[in-house]
Design a protein around this motif. Structure first.
Motif, PDB file in Angstrom:
ATOM      1  N   HIS A  32      64.535 -39.935 -54.282  1.00  0.00           N
ATOM      2  CA  HIS A  32      65.157 -38.666 -54.622  1.00  0.00           C
ATOM      3  C   HIS A  32      66.169 -38.885 -55.738  1.00  0.00           C
ATOM      4  CE1 HIS A  32      63.368 -36.887 -51.058  1.00  0.00           C
ATOM      5  NE2 HIS A  32      63.775 -37.953 -50.396  1.00  0.00           N
ATOM      6  N   ARG A  33      66.345 -37.875 -56.565  1.00  0.00           N
ATOM      7  CA  ARG A  33      67.333 -37.940 -57.642  1.00  0.00           C
ATOM      8  C   ARG A  33      68.539 -37.092 -57.265  1.00  0.00           C
ATOM      9  NH1 ARG A  33      66.269 -40.572 -62.056  1.00  0.00           N
ATOM     10  NH2 ARG A  33      64.137 -41.156 -62.488  1.00  0.00           N
ATOM     11  N   SER A  34      69.707 -37.597 -57.628  1.00  0.00           N
ATOM     12  CA  SER A  34      70.946 -36.902 -57.340  1.00  0.00           C
ATOM     13  C   SER A  34      71.063 -35.653 -58.205  1.00  0.00           C
ATOM     14  CB  SER A  34      72.129 -37.826 -57.594  1.00  0.00           C
ATOM     15  OG  SER A  34      73.346 -37.117 -57.489  1.00  0.00           O
ATOM     16  N   LEU A  35      71.466 -34.550 -57.593  1.00  0.00           N
ATOM     17  CA  LEU A  35      71.669 -33.301 -58.321  1.00  0.00           C
ATOM     18  C   LEU A  35      72.819 -33.439 -59.311  1.00  0.00           C
ATOM     19  CD1 LEU A  35      71.011 -30.210 -58.533  1.00  0.00           C
ATOM     20  CD2 LEU A  35      72.862 -29.884 -56.902  1.00  0.00           C
ATOM     21  N   LEU A  36      73.833 -34.223 -58.970  1.00  0.00           N
ATOM     22  CA  LEU A  36      75.019 -34.351 -59.824  1.00  0.00           C
ATOM     23  C   LEU A  36      74.815 -35.320 -60.982  1.00  0.00           C
ATOM     24  CD1 LEU A  36      77.826 -34.414 -57.116  1.00  0.00           C
ATOM     25  CD2 LEU A  36      77.029 -32.486 -58.485  1.00  0.00           C
ATOM     26  N   SER A  37      74.278 -36.499 -60.691  1.00  0.00           N
ATOM     27  CA  SER A  37      74.189 -37.527 -61.734  1.00  0.00           C
ATOM     28  C   SER A  37      72.788 -37.706 -62.312  1.00  0.00           C
ATOM     29  CB  SER A  37      74.673 -38.867 -61.179  1.00  0.00           C
ATOM     30  OG  SER A  37      73.807 -39.299 -60.145  1.00  0.00           O
ATOM     31  N   GLY A  38      71.761 -37.269 -61.598  1.00  0.00           N
ATOM     32  CA  GLY A  38      70.386 -37.428 -62.068  1.00  0.00           C
ATOM     33  C   GLY A  38      69.807 -38.811 -61.824  1.00  0.00           C
ATOM     34  N   THR A  39      70.576 -39.690 -61.205  1.00  0.00           N
ATOM     35  CA  THR A  39      70.089 -41.046 -60.937  1.00  0.00           C
ATOM     36  C   THR A  39      69.330 -41.089 -59.612  1.00  0.00           C
ATOM     37  OG1 THR A  39      72.165 -41.638 -59.848  1.00  0.00           O
ATOM     38  CG2 THR A  39      71.993 -42.102 -62.196  1.00  0.00           C
ATOM     39  N   VAL A  40      68.494 -42.102 -59.455  1.00  0.00           N
ATOM     40  CA  VAL A  40      67.749 -42.279 -58.212  1.00  0.00           C
ATOM     41  C   VAL A  40      68.729 -42.685 -57.116  1.00  0.00           C
ATOM     42  CG1 VAL A  40      65.963 -43.614 -57.038  1.00  0.00           C
ATOM     43  CG2 VAL A  40      65.626 -42.893 -59.397  1.00  0.00           C
ATOM     44  N   ILE A  41      68.645 -42.017 -55.980  1.00  0.00           N
ATOM     45  CA  ILE A  41      69.550 -42.283 -54.867  1.00  0.00           C
ATOM     46  C   ILE A  41      69.060 -43.495 -54.106  1.00  0.00           C
ATOM     47  CG2 ILE A  41      70.476 -41.393 -52.703  1.00  0.00           C
ATOM     48  CD1 ILE A  41      70.162 -38.576 -53.930  1.00  0.00           C
ATOM     49  N   GLN A  42      69.946 -44.471 -53.958  1.00  0.00           N
ATOM     50  CA  GLN A  42      69.653 -45.654 -53.156  1.00  0.00           C
ATOM     51  C   GLN A  42      70.539 -45.587 -51.932  1.00  0.00           C
ATOM     52  OE1 GLN A  42      70.461 -48.906 -55.750  1.00  0.00           O
ATOM     53  NE2 GLN A  42      68.598 -48.616 -56.931  1.00  0.00           N
ATOM     54  N   GLY A  43      69.959 -45.409 -50.778  1.00  0.00           N
ATOM     55  CA  GLY A  43      70.741 -45.300 -49.551  1.00  0.00           C
ATOM     56  C   GLY A  43      70.559 -43.936 -48.920  1.00  0.00           C
ATOM     57  N   PRO A  44      71.516 -43.548 -48.057  1.00  0.00           N
ATOM     58  CA  PRO A  44      71.384 -42.276 -47.331  1.00  0.00           C
ATOM     59  C   PRO A  44      71.414 -41.071 -48.271  1.00  0.00           C
ATOM     60  CG  PRO A  44      73.237 -43.579 -46.484  1.00  0.00           C
ATOM     61  CD  PRO A  44      72.689 -44.296 -47.669  1.00  0.00           C
ATOM     62  N   VAL A  45      70.608 -40.074 -47.935  1.00  0.00           N
ATOM     63  CA  VAL A  45      70.465 -38.872 -48.758  1.00  0.00           C
ATOM     64  C   VAL A  45      70.974 -37.669 -47.976  1.00  0.00           C
ATOM     65  CG1 VAL A  45      68.795 -37.382 -49.930  1.00  0.00           C
ATOM     66  CG2 VAL A  45      68.473 -39.845 -49.944  1.00  0.00           C
ATOM     67  N   PHE A  46      71.696 -36.779 -48.641  1.00  0.00           N
ATOM     68  CA  PHE A  46      72.134 -35.511 -48.053  1.00  0.00           C
ATOM     69  C   PHE A  46      71.400 -34.397 -48.778  1.00  0.00           C
ATOM     70  CE2 PHE A  46      74.903 -31.776 -47.931  1.00  0.00           C
ATOM     71  CZ  PHE A  46      75.089 -31.651 -46.564  1.00  0.00           C
ATOM     72  N   PHE A  47      70.588 -33.620 -48.037  1.00  0.00           N
ATOM     73  CA  PHE A  47      69.822 -32.530 -48.640  1.00  0.00           C
ATOM     74  C   PHE A  47      70.644 -31.253 -48.616  1.00  0.00           C
ATOM     75  CE2 PHE A  47      66.449 -35.448 -47.484  1.00  0.00           C
ATOM     76  CZ  PHE A  47      65.701 -35.447 -48.649  1.00  0.00           C
ATOM     77  N   LEU A  48      70.575 -30.509 -49.698  1.00  0.00           N
ATOM     78  CA  LEU A  48      71.282 -29.234 -49.790  1.00  0.00           C
ATOM     79  C   LEU A  48      70.453 -28.127 -49.156  1.00  0.00           C
ATOM     80  CD1 LEU A  48      72.697 -29.696 -53.374  1.00  0.00           C
ATOM     81  CD2 LEU A  48      73.902 -29.963 -51.207  1.00  0.00           C
TER      82      LEU A  48
END
Length: 81
Positions: A32-48
């Motif tokens: 998944h990509r972060s909505l704020l930074s656009g980088t690939v998320i490594q670790g736990p993800v929080f879905f909006l």
């Protein structure tokens, strides 16, 4: 019948360091990509609230400390705690 292999046999594996490049290996399909930074998320993800937008859990915690509302602008509260 099995025969003994001597040290000069060509059937022995190569000795030494093996280097493997990983640029053509397949990626994991659920990144998944972060909505704020656009980088690939490594670790736990929080879905909006839309179910597809995501933040890293660390980013969601920092966002909620300074702004309790969703970064999507929907007016909903986010509670990543």
């Amino acid at each position: 019948m099995m025969e003994r292999l001597d040290a000069t046999s060509e059937l022995l594996p190569d000795i030494g360091e093996t280097l493997v490049t990983g640029s053509h290996l397949p990626r994991h399909s659920d990144h998944h990509r972060s909505l704020l930074s656009g980088t690939v998320i490594q670790g736990p993800v929080f879905f909006l609230e839309d179910g597809t937008s995501a933040l890293s859990l660390n980013d969601a915690l920092m966002w909620a400390k300074v702004n309790p509302f969703s970064p999507l602008g929907s007016g909903q509260l986010i509670i990543p705690f």
